[in-house]
Design a protein around this motif. Structure first.
Motif, mmCIF file in Angstrom:
data_model
loop_
_atom_site.group_PDB
_atom_site.id
_atom_site.type_symbol
_atom_site.label_atom_id
_atom_site.label_comp_id
_atom_site.label_asym_id
_atom_site.label_seq_id
_atom_site.Cartn_x
_atom_site.Cartn_y
_atom_site.Cartn_z
ATOM 1 N N GLY A 133 20.593 -6.144 4.246
ATOM 2 C CA GLY A 133 19.657 -5.146 4.758
ATOM 3 C C GLY A 133 18.260 -5.212 4.159
ATOM 4 N N ILE A 134 17.900 -6.373 3.594
ATOM 5 C CA ILE A 134 16.647 -6.486 2.858
ATOM 6 C C ILE A 134 15.426 -6.159 3.715
ATOM 7 C CG2 ILE A 134 16.407 -8.983 3.213
ATOM 8 C CD1 ILE A 134 15.434 -7.090 0.056
ATOM 9 N N TYR A 135 15.373 -6.657 4.940
ATOM 10 C CA TYR A 135 14.181 -6.431 5.762
ATOM 11 C C TYR A 135 14.071 -4.985 6.220
ATOM 12 C CZ TYR A 135 13.542 -11.363 5.385
ATOM 13 O OH TYR A 135 13.356 -12.611 4.854
ATOM 14 N N GLU A 136 15.182 -4.381 6.566
ATOM 15 C CA GLU A 136 15.160 -2.978 6.971
ATOM 16 C C GLU A 136 14.715 -2.110 5.794
ATOM 17 O OE1 GLU A 136 17.787 -5.038 7.296
ATOM 18 O OE2 GLU A 136 17.942 -5.291 9.462
ATOM 19 N N THR A 137 15.262 -2.390 4.616
ATOM 20 C CA THR A 137 14.908 -1.632 3.413
ATOM 21 C C THR A 137 13.422 -1.778 3.102
ATOM 22 O OG1 THR A 137 17.120 -1.911 2.489
ATOM 23 C CG2 THR A 137 15.347 -1.419 0.929
ATOM 24 N N MET A 138 12.943 -3.011 3.134
ATOM 25 C CA MET A 138 11.544 -3.243 2.794
ATOM 26 C C MET A 138 10.614 -2.654 3.851
ATOM 27 S SD MET A 138 11.554 -6.901 0.840
ATOM 28 C CE MET A 138 9.969 -6.639 0.038
ATOM 29 N N ALA A 139 10.978 -2.745 5.124
ATOM 30 C CA ALA A 139 10.145 -2.162 6.181
ATOM 31 C C ALA A 139 10.027 -0.651 5.984
ATOM 32 C CB ALA A 139 10.729 -2.480 7.557
ATOM 33 N N ARG A 140 11.129 -0.003 5.685
ATOM 34 C CA ARG A 140 11.127 1.451 5.459
ATOM 35 C C ARG A 140 10.285 1.804 4.240
ATOM 36 N NH1 ARG A 140 16.470 2.982 3.449
ATOM 37 N NH2 ARG A 140 15.482 2.082 1.639
ATOM 38 N N ASP A 141 10.485 1.058 3.136
ATOM 39 C CA ASP A 141 9.735 1.348 1.914
ATOM 40 C C ASP A 141 8.237 1.129 2.103
ATOM 41 O OD1 ASP A 141 11.991 2.107 0.541
ATOM 42 O OD2 ASP A 141 12.150 0.271 -0.642
ATOM 43 N N ILE A 142 7.877 0.075 2.809
ATOM 44 C CA ILE A 142 6.451 -0.202 3.027
ATOM 45 C C ILE A 142 5.845 0.881 3.924
ATOM 46 C CG2 ILE A 142 4.830 -1.809 4.133
ATOM 47 C CD1 ILE A 142 6.607 -4.081 2.879
ATOM 48 N N ALA A 143 6.585 1.330 4.930
ATOM 49 C CA ALA A 143 6.086 2.419 5.780
ATOM 50 C C ALA A 143 5.871 3.682 4.948
ATOM 51 C CB ALA A 143 7.067 2.680 6.926
ATOM 52 N N LEU A 144 6.810 3.980 4.048
ATOM 53 C CA LEU A 144 6.654 5.146 3.173
ATOM 54 C C LEU A 144 5.456 4.983 2.240
ATOM 55 C CD1 LEU A 144 10.349 5.999 2.199
ATOM 56 C CD2 LEU A 144 8.729 7.500 3.364
ATOM 57 N N LEU A 145 5.285 3.787 1.687
ATOM 58 C CA LEU A 145 4.143 3.546 0.796
ATOM 59 C C LEU A 145 2.824 3.696 1.549
ATOM 60 C CD1 LEU A 145 5.550 0.547 -1.254
ATOM 61 C CD2 LEU A 145 4.884 2.786 -2.174
ATOM 62 N N LYS A 146 2.782 3.244 2.795
ATOM 63 C CA LYS A 146 1.556 3.391 3.597
ATOM 64 C C LYS A 146 1.243 4.873 3.824
ATOM 65 C CE LYS A 146 1.082 -0.934 5.934
ATOM 66 N NZ LYS A 146 0.071 -1.336 6.869
ATOM 67 N N LYS A 147 2.273 5.674 4.060
ATOM 68 C CA LYS A 147 2.063 7.116 4.219
ATOM 69 C C LYS A 147 1.538 7.710 2.911
ATOM 70 C CE LYS A 147 5.657 7.741 7.700
ATOM 71 N NZ LYS A 147 4.811 7.893 8.843
ATOM 72 N N ALA A 148 2.087 7.268 1.791
ATOM 73 C CA ALA A 148 1.649 7.768 0.489
ATOM 74 C C ALA A 148 0.197 7.382 0.206
ATOM 75 C CB ALA A 148 2.565 7.237 -0.616
ATOM 76 N N VAL A 149 -0.204 6.174 0.577
ATOM 77 C CA VAL A 149 -1.579 5.713 0.357
ATOM 78 C C VAL A 149 -2.562 6.625 1.083
ATOM 79 C CG1 VAL A 149 -3.202 3.845 0.945
ATOM 80 C CG2 VAL A 149 -1.030 3.314 -0.166
ATOM 81 N N ARG A 150 -2.186 7.055 2.290
ATOM 82 C CA ARG A 150 -3.076 7.938 3.045
ATOM 83 C C ARG A 150 -3.268 9.284 2.348
ATOM 84 N NH1 ARG A 150 -0.736 5.146 7.434
ATOM 85 N NH2 ARG A 150 0.916 6.646 7.833
ATOM 86 N N LEU A 151 -2.324 9.662 1.478
ATOM 87 C CA LEU A 151 -2.412 10.945 0.778
ATOM 88 C C LEU A 151 -3.225 10.865 -0.522
ATOM 89 C CD1 LEU A 151 1.310 12.097 1.182
ATOM 90 C CD2 LEU A 151 -0.669 12.837 2.529
#
Length: 176
Positions: A133-151
């Motif tokens: 599940g490496i790609y699914e995990t990393m895609a989710r984490d990167i999406a979360l990090l992008k949301k955090a960057v906007r904050l």
């Protein structure tokens, strides 16, 4: 964020919060504690730590030195997990395809690890086994990090480094 994504993101946020609490983040972050946190957070964060280890222009040298350990000391997957990944990929037990797989990997990294193996016809090969599940995990984490960057407030690391570009590059390298 779609209704389907929300529970997945919330679950991951709970995992991240639990890791930060476990390591007592409110009591400060030593170089070793940062490395341990990144290891516990998983492949995306290990990869970020590896990238950060090369940036003494941003981080103090002692942090970079500790994060360098993420480049050479990633814990391997247990062989039971390796067998599961192979069985999922091939649709049969690994021993139908291979006579033998050395249980101790030649090397382990945040995304995959490498093992010596022998095919049923006796050919010696090296196999690269990706973490489940490496790609699914990393895609989710990167999406979360992008949301955090906007904050992040404008007067932060965000002003010195294009964090969105760093995350895009991380995802691009991961897919390759």
């Amino acid at each position: 964020m779609s209704k389907q994504e929300a529970p997945e993101y919330k679950g991951r946020l709970r995992e991240i919060t639990a890791v930060l609490r476990k390591h007592g983040i409110t009591r400060g972050v030593t170089p070793e504690k940062l490395r341990l946190i990144l290891e516990d957070l998983g492949p995306t964060y290990i990869k970020l730590g590896q990238i950060m280890s090369m940036h003494s222009d941003i981080l103090p040298k002692r942090y970079c030195e500790e994060l360098m350990r993420l480049r050479s000391e990633v814990a391997p997957m247990p062989f039971v997990e390796v067998a599961r990944v192979l069985e999922d990929a091939y649709g049969v037990s690994w021993d139908v395809i291979f006579q033998k797989i050395e249980e101790t990997p030649l090397g382990a990294a945040s995304i995959a690890q490498v093992h010596r193996a022998v095919l049923q016809d006796g050919s010696q090969v090296v196999i690269k086994v990706q973490r489940r599940g490496i790609y699914e995990t990393m895609a989710r984490d990167i999406a979360l990090l992008k949301k955090a960057v906007r904050l992040l407030p404008p007067v932060s690391l965000k002003g010195m480094v294009d964090l969105d570009m760093v995350l895009d590059e991380l995802w691009s390298v991961t897919r390759e």
